[in-house]
Scaffold this motif. Structure first.
Motif, PDB file in Angstrom:
ATOM      1  N   ALA F 135      -6.349   8.952   0.040  1.00 47.75           N
ATOM      2  CA  ALA F 135      -5.493   7.840  -0.389  1.00 47.75           C
ATOM      3  C   ALA F 135      -4.669   8.204  -1.620  1.00 47.75           C
ATOM      4  N   GLN F 166       1.121   4.422   4.223  1.00 51.84           N
ATOM      5  CA  GLN F 166       0.233   5.588   4.337  1.00 51.84           C
ATOM      6  C   GLN F 166      -0.333   5.706   5.752  1.00 51.84           C
ATOM      7  N   ILE F 169      -5.201   8.221   6.531  1.00 50.63           N
ATOM      8  CA  ILE F 169      -6.115   8.206   5.390  1.00 50.63           C
ATOM      9  C   ILE F 169      -7.558   8.054   5.885  1.00 50.63           C
ATOM     10  N   ALA F 180      -5.744  -0.696  -2.212  1.00 51.36           N
ATOM     11  CA  ALA F 180      -4.655  -0.469  -1.259  1.00 51.36           C
ATOM     12  C   ALA F 180      -4.318  -1.726  -0.466  1.00 51.36           C
ATOM     13  N   THR F 186      -1.805   0.780   4.470  1.00 48.48           N
ATOM     14  CA  THR F 186      -2.625   1.956   4.759  1.00 48.48           C
ATOM     15  C   THR F 186      -3.113   1.929   6.202  1.00 48.48           C
TER      16      THR F 186
END
Lengths: 285, 285, 285, 285, 285, 285
Positions: F135, F166, F169, F180, F186
């Protein structure tokens, strides 16, 4: 019954209160300009020390009979050398405060500065015996003063002219060699002149720092910046034994093993044997 | 036409009936306390021997002119040293029974015991010349008597005091060095004193065992327990030539190459050259 | 102040009296028929565990919250498998006697037999879940019954037919596969059928043994006998999580990492992650 | 009694007169443009084959029951590809002349041309099944027509359009891919379409050439020019089994293992298993 | 502003018109009979040169003050030595035509022949100083005249008897050593006799070729055919300094670094330091 | 005539004034907490790029036709991350000022921050697409805010919530994953959801950062912190092609190759192929 066995440097498991010398590791490399990895040096040394015997036929002494304690590795911050040096200094301060001798295992050579600061605070007339391939006397390296290429220059700033005795130096800029002539005692290429230096230093307190790349790369390939035409193992073993047994060593270190460039493991074996011989030669404090 | 080419040690393809020396490999390591892998030693030696010439400018002799045969490797059982030693002894017995000289390639040093048993049965007044970094004289290792750290002690049990001459020994427990003083002749650190020993032995039958870790780790890193400050290649080459040409060598071995710790291949090249020089120096029987 | 930091498997530093699972290492390889070196497995796993996080996003759990203690490695005798197995059994016995779950880290697969003997003594109705590339069901290997190639056969002798469930098996002699049909449940090639097996076993006590070579060599090259076409990491992670969370695992092991055949370090990272996920999934006892 | 044990590919020690398939190695790499070292491929394959079992649970067959003979390696001249190809052709000619199937182990892919010339002389209607990451269809490589990057182009010159079926191709110049459209059948990226090709070829004689870099580099890193996104081991194993059992394979080869780029040994293990499965699937001639 | 930084050998970035010595690389190995990979030598040397200082404490000179230019590597054809030699000769011709000294970095030793042909064309009375472990005097190698094992024989054909002075030779066939007695001056085993040879040569033009395997493999393991018992780094450094400063060196080369057999990087460091000392010792033309 | 050949990334030798994308390397690693060595990444990528073809059969495009220029590596200061980031930012600023797209090759992931600062200054509404195993969202790492473990957190400070997407991860602290949820998007474990993100971002300027450890370690072992169970090469190749061809990428980077942990070279080959596919997919600006 369910207790964990010792896994420090072989036989260095004495009670810290009764030890005269305290090993600790500084697994730090962050300023190394060429090949990194000395952060793994102290752990490799501990693990591989069991390939050696505790007994030295050179000195006819045994680590089992020696009052040394290994405290393991510090946890250090990468990317912030100033913070790492503070942590090393704190540990060395604590050891010195209890009247014991800190024996630091690097890590890159910059770690010396942390232990050196602690030692010079306690011993203002501190002298330095420095074995290395590189002069490490730059004012800065690409703008950074806290670099392994500058560490002896930083030490010099704390003690001044005439206190530092270098041996084995075979690499540096022209400027470093010129600057050295006015400020430190530099023996180029080999370890000759050590007896004279020890006599000159007498019983003054000594910080002894051994950058293992003083050895020839055939003997010690596992380091960041191998420099051909170094000293032999035999020469180094005899010299460290001499320094540890004759000088008043109040603190010392051994550094710059980078085990990931040592696929055969012989560099780690060399580092272990150098440390064993030093520990056996260091007298109680 | 569809026949398989020879793939033993270079040029050692003479008919076994006409050979005076018979090579065979014992790819065994099971008791090694530190880094294993000598089981791969004999195969690596054969394969890499082709990087050398068959001609030696040191002795001005050529393996092509030498009556040696390589029988390849035994298939040995791991995890049961006693059984493996029996198989090695059987092979050495068979070679000796035909009036030939067994030349064993290890494997860990324990394999010596198999060939040694065969030789001592045939030659009760057998003497031993032993090149090694380690004394290998322990009574047992962590409770086990059949360990590479005990192999010369086991040999001593078969021949008694005064028969074993050790050279190059630079590692052992304090107890081993003390025990050695009363039972064997131990030359520490180097190969000096060899001439004297050869004179003392005269034409008595000799078992010659070479643990290659007698060499400095810079020359021979590929071994299980590298011990710094060993002898040079030149010293070893001259010494093995001397022993093989002057002593009455009835059996011999070269052991402790661990090629997986030799990524550059130089240790294997060293082993090959030692064996070539020994083979060239050994006279017909 | 001068105290040694923890250096076991990351976060496994709970007081042993409060832990439900106790890690210990058996750094032993002596019977391995092909490439040795699993003796270095447990030490590598501890050292490299710090490259992982203690938190698992798969299970949303953290090792910091888990009652596990790592006791480090046993000191074991090489070359005498029976003696080594006794020492492993003693340690597992001691852990079981305190009502805790032993979690053994090998070492070669033979080490399983030591912990298994302890477990079967306490739990006579012990079942086995076995993940492996190799059947390990030989009667003997080149004459030796105590070999890593025979370990499940030795376990079978203690529990009998119908107790052993194998998964991922893709290598063995024809005889092993035939023998298996009558005595154990063998799922070839992958981990399918695990749910069925878990249902069949119910809440019976389970010894769970994971030979990491069940993984494909691309994922886990660092092992003695790599066997192509193994299971994926994802499949193994899910399977070990399932076994540890659903079966009544009273003892377990993870073995056959040989880190010297793992120059990139990924095999060790894989071993660490498998162990982390197992520890997080194992319930308190 | 003093006889040398077999050391060819495991279990391939049948009398050559009774074998239907004859293995031989061509330890040659001289034209490789990127990373060399395939010259060590065939020797590594033989040595490591003993890490596998002779029995295949995929095919439920055993090499012990298969009439294959391994003749070992040719001695080839480096720096003169034309001469080396002649020697390979001679050996393949000799095998074909005795009504047997040559199975060549490389070496770089250029070695195929030697065996191919022998096969096309005997079987003018020869077809080619080619597994590879690279098209190998260049007219020349930096001016040289005898290069591993041109080998299939050289084969095409001997058989003409419509005879070559390529699979797994994922690398080449734009010109190679364009040229291929008019002259050969190229299946990009994977092994799909193999069934169709086999049907089209029917019982025509087939030369089957396997460049192991068709595999993904995660499975087979040990090769001169690793090309990411290759096929899985499972896909390759099934495909080679299919070709060997269904096509009329009159000659075949497996090449491009470069073991010095395979420090874990898994590439060699993969090569061995591919060869084992091929040998088990090939019918008697 | 968007300009590319220099990435040749450290500090060798002078304008080619003002340089007296011109470095160029010949990344070629195709005829090497044993371990290949010298094709990667020149690139490794450039990249690792930055681990050294530009200043030499041995000569008290600095590369920054030296008029040298590095032109990078030629692009050479593998598998066709004749074509590669032509390209090397063309580059050396061009450098010589501008009145400068070519300094070739190999590659395998055969590359010498390309630069040598250019030099002998310009200087018909060319002499040769040759440092090597191997005589390189074979008439042919397995039938090929263009082999690294024959390169000095090919040079001899261009200059005749009495012009070639070899040092350090410790490997060759019996025939090579015998032939040498009548045609060249061969100093076996070490570099002794160099002073005498330099005096004999006087100010005649000299081609100086350094095969780095003249060094002991402990110092320089990273080469194709390591030959134990070579010269020390110190001996070589002093000898190359002597030749470059005293002889009329019109062209020179350094070759046979194979960096993929140099996992520690020390061989590359050695090669860099040899080249630095040579460049510092060579006078302006 | 005496001119130096190009040695940047293959075929990226267009005049910088005509290129739309400018490659440059940031050979920096100083804050890496685990295994260092990404400083060697960009040089390895350039050197090994010649093992690939310039043509992509996936996109049917050729780098020869693409307007890209490689400026080589910056010279960066180790041990002082702030100073190194400034130098990277200066280079990216200069490239952006000329209306071109900077393509940064790391180095450790912290280098992203330098180029990101330049990009966000020019494009205040900058969005981020981030492929990574980790992360990288820590507030600080052992007290240091400038660490590779914090780099996306530092980027977030410059753009705020909702701008960072992202993917892949699978590692982080519990705190990172929780933080996050409120600040960035994410996608755990794989690259799914990319289409949705691209649609949401539309034609807003995008900084695309690829930490190659998003790949599974079997595909990409050569990185500092290998994390098992990553994405496949095929998934990554398709995803980078999609981002580069559909998003408005104004700057990008590829980082975290540590070639010294890549003895087989496959990680470097993977990095080269990812960069080739990105360069071919990026449109002219």
């Amino acid at each position: 019954m369910l207790s964990k066995p010792f896994d420090g440097f072989m036989a260095c498991e004495k009670d810290p209160r009764e030890a005269h010398t305290i090993l600790f590791g500084a697994p730090f490399d962050s300023t190394t300009s060429f090949r990194p990895g000395t952060r793994f040096g102290s752990a490799a040394i501990r693990q591989e020390s069991y390939g050696l015997e505790t007994y030295s036929p050179y000195q006819d002494k045994d680590l089992e009979d020696t009052a040394v304690c290994d405290l393991g590795d510090l946890e250090l911050c990468f990317g912030d050398p100033a913070r790492a040096l503070d942590a090393i200094q704190d540990q060395a301060d604590a050891i010195l405060a209890e009247g014991k001798r800190p024996f630091l295992i690097g890590g890159e050579h910059l770690v010396t500065l942390g232990a050196f600061r602690a030692a010079v605070r306690k011993y203002p007339d501190l002298h330095v015996i420095h074995f290395d391939a590189h002069a490490d006397l730059r004012e800065d390296y690409l703008g950074t003063p806290l670099s392994h290429a500058c560490v002896l220059r930083r030490c010099w700033e704390l003690v001044g002219d005439g206190r530092i005795f270098q041996f084995g130096i075979r690499s540096g800029t022209r400027e470093e060699f010129r600057w050295a002539q006015d400020h430190v005692t530099t023996h180029k290429f080999d370890l000759d002149g050590l007896e004279t230096a020890l006599t000159a230093i007498g019983d003054k307190p000594v910080y002894f720092t051994v950058d293992l790349d003083v050895l020839d790369p055939s003997v010690f390939p596992g380091t960041g910046t191998p420099e051909p035409e170094g000293v032999s193992f035999s020469a180094l073993r005899q010299a460290v034994t001499l320094v540890c047994s004759r000088a008043n060593v109040v603190a010392c270190d051994v550094n710059e093993l980078s085990p990931h460039y040592d696929p055969t493991g012989v560099s780690t074996a060399v580092a272990c044997k150098v440390i064993r011989e030093m520990l056996l030669a260091l007298p109680p404090r």
